[in-house]
Design a protein around this motif. Sequence first.
Motif, PDB file in Angstrom:
ATOM      1  N   ALA A 169       0.983  -1.321   0.152  1.00  0.00           N
ATOM      2  CA  ALA A 169       0.019  -0.048   0.102  1.00  0.00           C
ATOM      3  C   ALA A 169       1.063   1.352   0.034  1.00  0.00           C
ATOM      4  N   ASP A 170       2.288   1.120   0.378  1.00  0.00           N
ATOM      5  CA  ASP A 170       2.980   2.544   0.374  1.00  0.00           C
ATOM      6  C   ASP A 170       3.765   2.755  -0.832  1.00  0.00           C
ATOM      7  N   VAL A 171       3.354   1.926  -1.978  1.00  0.00           N
ATOM      8  CA  VAL A 171       4.189   2.165  -3.065  1.00  0.00           C
ATOM      9  C   VAL A 171       4.050   3.344  -3.890  1.00  0.00           C
ATOM     10  N   ALA A 172       2.629   4.054  -3.544  1.00  0.00           N
ATOM     11  CA  ALA A 172       2.747   5.250  -4.353  1.00  0.00           C
ATOM     12  C   ALA A 172       3.611   6.528  -3.713  1.00  0.00           C
ATOM     13  N   GLU A 173       3.805   6.333  -2.343  1.00  0.00           N
ATOM     14  CA  GLU A 173       4.761   7.357  -1.804  1.00  0.00           C
ATOM     15  C   GLU A 173       5.968   7.070  -2.091  1.00  0.00           C
ATOM     16  N   LEU A 174       6.391   5.894  -1.915  1.00  0.00           N
ATOM     17  CA  LEU A 174       7.859   5.534  -2.200  1.00  0.00           C
ATOM     18  C   LEU A 174       8.142   5.555  -3.609  1.00  0.00           C
ATOM     19  N   PHE A 175       7.231   5.277  -4.851  1.00  0.00           N
ATOM     20  CA  PHE A 175       7.555   5.513  -5.978  1.00  0.00           C
ATOM     21  C   PHE A 175       7.768   6.710  -6.324  1.00  0.00           C
ATOM     22  N   SER A 176       6.728   7.735  -6.022  1.00  0.00           N
ATOM     23  CA  SER A 176       6.769   9.092  -6.123  1.00  0.00           C
ATOM     24  C   SER A 176       7.984  10.035  -5.421  1.00  0.00           C
ATOM     25  N   ALA A 177       8.262   9.505  -4.387  1.00  0.00           N
ATOM     26  CA  ALA A 177       9.607  10.105  -3.988  1.00  0.00           C
ATOM     27  C   ALA A 177      10.806   9.903  -4.723  1.00  0.00           C
ATOM     28  N   ALA A 178      10.963   8.564  -5.414  1.00  0.00           N
ATOM     29  CA  ALA A 178      11.991   8.254  -6.027  1.00  0.00           C
ATOM     30  C   ALA A 178      12.001   8.880  -7.601  1.00  0.00           C
ATOM     31  N   TYR A 179      10.754   9.102  -8.100  1.00  0.00           N
ATOM     32  CA  TYR A 179      10.527   9.814  -9.378  1.00  0.00           C
ATOM     33  C   TYR A 179      11.066  11.168  -9.103  1.00  0.00           C
ATOM     34  N   GLU A 180      10.537  11.965  -8.107  1.00  0.00           N
ATOM     35  CA  GLU A 180      10.789  13.491  -7.726  1.00  0.00           C
ATOM     36  C   GLU A 180      12.340  13.417  -7.384  1.00  0.00           C
TER      37      GLU A 180
END
Length: 366
Positions: free
Chosen positions: A346-357
């Motif tokens: 469930a925390d994928v969006a948070e983790l991926f978005s941080a990496a993308y940023e």
Amino acid sequence: MIYLDANATEPVRPESAAAVAEALRTVGNPSSPHRAGRAARALLDRSRRVMCAHTGVSEENCVFTSGGTEANVLAVRGVGAGRRLLLGATEHDAVRQAPQHPVGAGDMIPVLANGVIDCGALEERLASSPAETLVCVMLANNETGVINPVSEISRLCRKAGAKLHVDAVQAAGRLPVDISALGADSIAVSGHKFGGPKGAGALLLAGSGAVVLPPLLAGGGQERGRRGGTPALPAIAGMAAAFEAALAAPRDLSALRDAIEAAALHSGAVVCGEGAPRLGNTSCLVLPWMKGEAQLIALDLDGFCVSAGAACSSGKVAASHVLQAMGFGDRAGNAIRVSLPWNVEADVAELFSAAYERMVARRRPA
Ligand code: PLP
């Protein structure tokens, strides 16, 4: 590692792994008449019943294949034998490379800018086609997740007397794929796209009597003469178990996908097919100033597995014909696909978005 490349292949489901193990312990060849053969045949029949129950196909019209590519090629060359072919512009290479005679630009059905088949253009092409036409359209696109209005496409095909083949490889296990509801003459599915092992798929054919098809491999006449060769029982049993498990526990991943897209849009990305009906697990993100391959490498170094370009063709990252058909022009090589697997945290969006940023902050041109 965080695996976000489900459209390339889904992680194997535990129910599937258990079914593979059971099939590996089954000694016989399903074609042998003795008891060991009959046990293998029973397992094959059970797997066929599962595939048919969830696609609305009669058991005599489920042809097991080695995967989605073979199922699509069998449809194009078998169902399409002697017919004019009309192919969607965003079809997978499994379909695009299948015809044995050249398919010209006039035989391609364009898509709208959002990636959805242009039904007006299809209707025009059908009007100038002989009745002996096979239309091939995918239900959901592997790169963008865009969903085509297959029932409407079917209506146009019926009106023109044409047949319809639907590549449901990315849709099966994620969307309903009942052959009558879709109005298709045939659909292709692939086990590893819904949590089964690689190496099994099926071509499912509409109709009550066994549909006769010229086989790609004649061999020993298995699958009612439509696909020779001893069936890959472990992969087939694993596919059926995965299909059942996927349908029993559908997971709506669209909120996670939307959160990833919101962050990407904020970083300057374009979401391909935004606003069109799409699979809940798939985002195709274009950064106008960074090649998809460079994005893939940067994200991989940060621990995320995504894909770039034409993802099924291993090793090679080419500008996407899908995005070109959608009018992305030079930016067609600047996309990554993020496709969430069935077991994503469930925390994928948070983790991926941080990496993308982080990637954008490091690489954005001044
Ligand atoms: N069709 C679509 C839409 C796909 O995405 C793929 C694989 O990515 C295929 C067909 C081919 O399936 P397989 O890998 O099982 O041969």
